[in-house]
Scaffold this motif. Structure first.
Motif, PDB file in Angstrom:
ATOM      1  N   ALA A 269     -14.888   6.909 -41.565  1.00 44.74           N
ATOM      2  CA  ALA A 269     -15.199   8.334 -41.475  1.00 44.74           C
ATOM      3  C   ALA A 269     -16.697   8.583 -41.632  1.00 44.74           C
ATOM      4  O   ALA A 269     -17.291   9.385 -40.905  1.00 44.74           O
ATOM      5  N   GLN A 270     -17.327   7.871 -42.576  1.00 47.75           N
ATOM      6  CA  GLN A 270     -18.763   8.034 -42.772  1.00 47.75           C
ATOM      7  C   GLN A 270     -19.546   7.583 -41.544  1.00 47.75           C
ATOM      8  O   GLN A 270     -20.544   8.205 -41.166  1.00 47.75           O
ATOM      9  N   LEU A 271     -19.095   6.502 -40.929  1.00 48.84           N
ATOM     10  CA  LEU A 271     -19.756   6.010 -39.724  1.00 48.84           C
ATOM     11  C   LEU A 271     -19.633   7.015 -38.592  1.00 48.84           C
ATOM     12  O   LEU A 271     -20.590   7.261 -37.855  1.00 48.84           O
ATOM     13  N   ASN A 272     -18.443   7.606 -38.451  1.00 53.65           N
ATOM     14  CA  ASN A 272     -18.237   8.622 -37.417  1.00 53.65           C
ATOM     15  C   ASN A 272     -19.172   9.807 -37.622  1.00 53.65           C
ATOM     16  O   ASN A 272     -19.787  10.314 -36.684  1.00 53.65           O
ATOM     17  N   ALA A 273     -19.268  10.260 -38.896  1.00 49.89           N
ATOM     18  CA  ALA A 273     -20.111  11.407 -39.204  1.00 49.89           C
ATOM     19  C   ALA A 273     -21.581  11.090 -38.940  1.00 49.89           C
ATOM     20  O   ALA A 273     -22.323  11.917 -38.388  1.00 49.89           O
ATOM     21  N   ALA A 274     -22.017   9.894 -39.332  1.00 47.62           N
ATOM     22  CA  ALA A 274     -23.409   9.499 -39.119  1.00 47.62           C
ATOM     23  C   ALA A 274     -23.739   9.425 -37.633  1.00 47.62           C
ATOM     24  O   ALA A 274     -24.807   9.873 -37.185  1.00 47.62           O
ATOM     25  N   THR A 275     -22.818   8.861 -36.863  1.00 47.37           N
ATOM     26  CA  THR A 275     -23.028   8.744 -35.416  1.00 47.37           C
ATOM     27  C   THR A 275     -23.137  10.116 -34.763  1.00 47.37           C
ATOM     28  O   THR A 275     -24.005  10.355 -33.922  1.00 47.37           O
TER      29      THR A 275
ATOM     30  N   SER B  67     -11.737   6.029 -35.818  1.00 47.91           N
ATOM     31  CA  SER B  67     -11.379   5.463 -34.520  1.00 47.91           C
ATOM     32  C   SER B  67      -9.967   4.891 -34.546  1.00 47.91           C
ATOM     33  O   SER B  67      -9.386   4.678 -35.620  1.00 47.91           O
ATOM     34  N   ASP B  68      -9.426   4.617 -33.371  1.00 50.53           N
ATOM     35  CA  ASP B  68      -8.085   4.029 -33.277  1.00 50.53           C
ATOM     36  C   ASP B  68      -8.049   2.643 -33.916  1.00 50.53           C
ATOM     37  O   ASP B  68      -7.050   2.258 -34.524  1.00 50.53           O
ATOM     38  N   GLN B  69      -9.142   1.896 -33.777  1.00 50.57           N
ATOM     39  CA  GLN B  69      -9.183   0.553 -34.356  1.00 50.57           C
ATOM     40  C   GLN B  69      -9.100   0.600 -35.879  1.00 50.57           C
ATOM     41  O   GLN B  69      -8.351  -0.159 -36.500  1.00 50.57           O
TER      42      GLN B  69
END
Length: 271
Positions: free
Chosen positions: A111-117, A148-150
């Protein structure tokens, strides 16, 4: 569940090296010279029995050494190398497998990676001299509550249907509701029967109602506080993948984050 596997041969090598490093151990392993005596046929039979008995004792003595070797290797791997081990899941001739429950950590990182991206994308689009719009802030927040789905495949929360199960029940963000226009934005609940997105007001979502989530939603262990930490102050329990049936346990709660009123609901994953 993540699985850490260590081969027995590796463990024995690590542990035996630790054992052999102790003074006197290597000396004991060297074979002492044998005195040859010619005592006749009867004596040769006796010598053969003694040799067989000695070989048996040597074979038996290997097991405590192997166990101690494995133990020393595990202790070294945990405290020296910093490798965490969970409970033993399987013991085979090839090694030992340990389980590690990392669902919450993976979901949180995803979730943090998604937000950062998403933040980077918005900043690039609007440049640093221009403040982020409410729409951009909402998009960044949405990315922080989904994965992500992964990641969802690895960190999926098991379904029990038991509201008392703290591992399968918690809070999820269900969408932003605009009271002025009486419409939902980025709603994450759809009908379990028709697959239509939720359109009625949050007050109509009553406990006991069953929905399906339309995103890979991060499940948290409590209702976020309306402060600087917000959702980051609540532990992630894992992910409810797209299509997961959930039951509402309590009326949704709206939290005004200036750019949007965001609603959270306590839910439990259904089987």
């Amino acid at each position: 569940m993540l699985v850490t596997s260590i081969g027995l041969s590796q463990l024995k090598r690590i542990g035996l090296r630790a054992c052999l490093a102790q003074p006197g151990v290597q000396a004991d392993r060297r074979e002492k010279p044998r005195r040859r005596l010619n005592l006749g046929v009867g004596s040769s039979k006796l010598g053969g029995n003694m040799a067989a008995e000695k070989a048996a004792w040597i074979e038996i003595s290997k097991y405590p050494v192997a166990v101690m070797s494995i133990f020393l290797a595990l202790v070294g791997a945990k405290f020296i190398l910093g490798i965490p081990f969970g409970s033993v899941s399987e013991i085979t001739k090839d090694g030992i497998k340990f389980t590690q429950d990392a669902k919450g950590e993976l979901a949180s990182l995803g979730a943090q990676l998604n937000a950062a991206t998403k933040s980077i994308e918005e900043i690039k689009a609007q440049l640093s001299t221009k403040p982020l719009s409410s729409e951009s802030k909402s998009a960044i927040f949405e990315a922080s509550q989904t994965v992500s789905d992964q990641t969802a495949q690895i960190a999926t929360v098991s379904s029990s249907g038991d509201s008392r199960d703290t591992k399968t029940s918690g809070y999820i963000w269900i969408g932003d509701y605009n009271k002025v226009s009486a419409t939902w934005q980025r709603v994450k609940l759809v009908s379990a029967t028709t697959n239509a997105a939720l359109v009625s007001a949050p007050s109509s979502v009553s406990p006991g109602t069953v929905f399906t989530v339309s995103g890979n939603m991060v499940l948290r262990d409590g209702l976020p506080r309306n402060d600087s930490t917000y959702f980051q102050g609540q532990k992630s329990l894992g992910v409810l993948p797209v299509g997961t049936r959930i039951k509402i346990l309590s009326a949704p709660v709206g939290i005004d984050r200036e750019f949007a009123v965001q609603y959270w609901a306590q839910v439990v994953a259904q089987q």
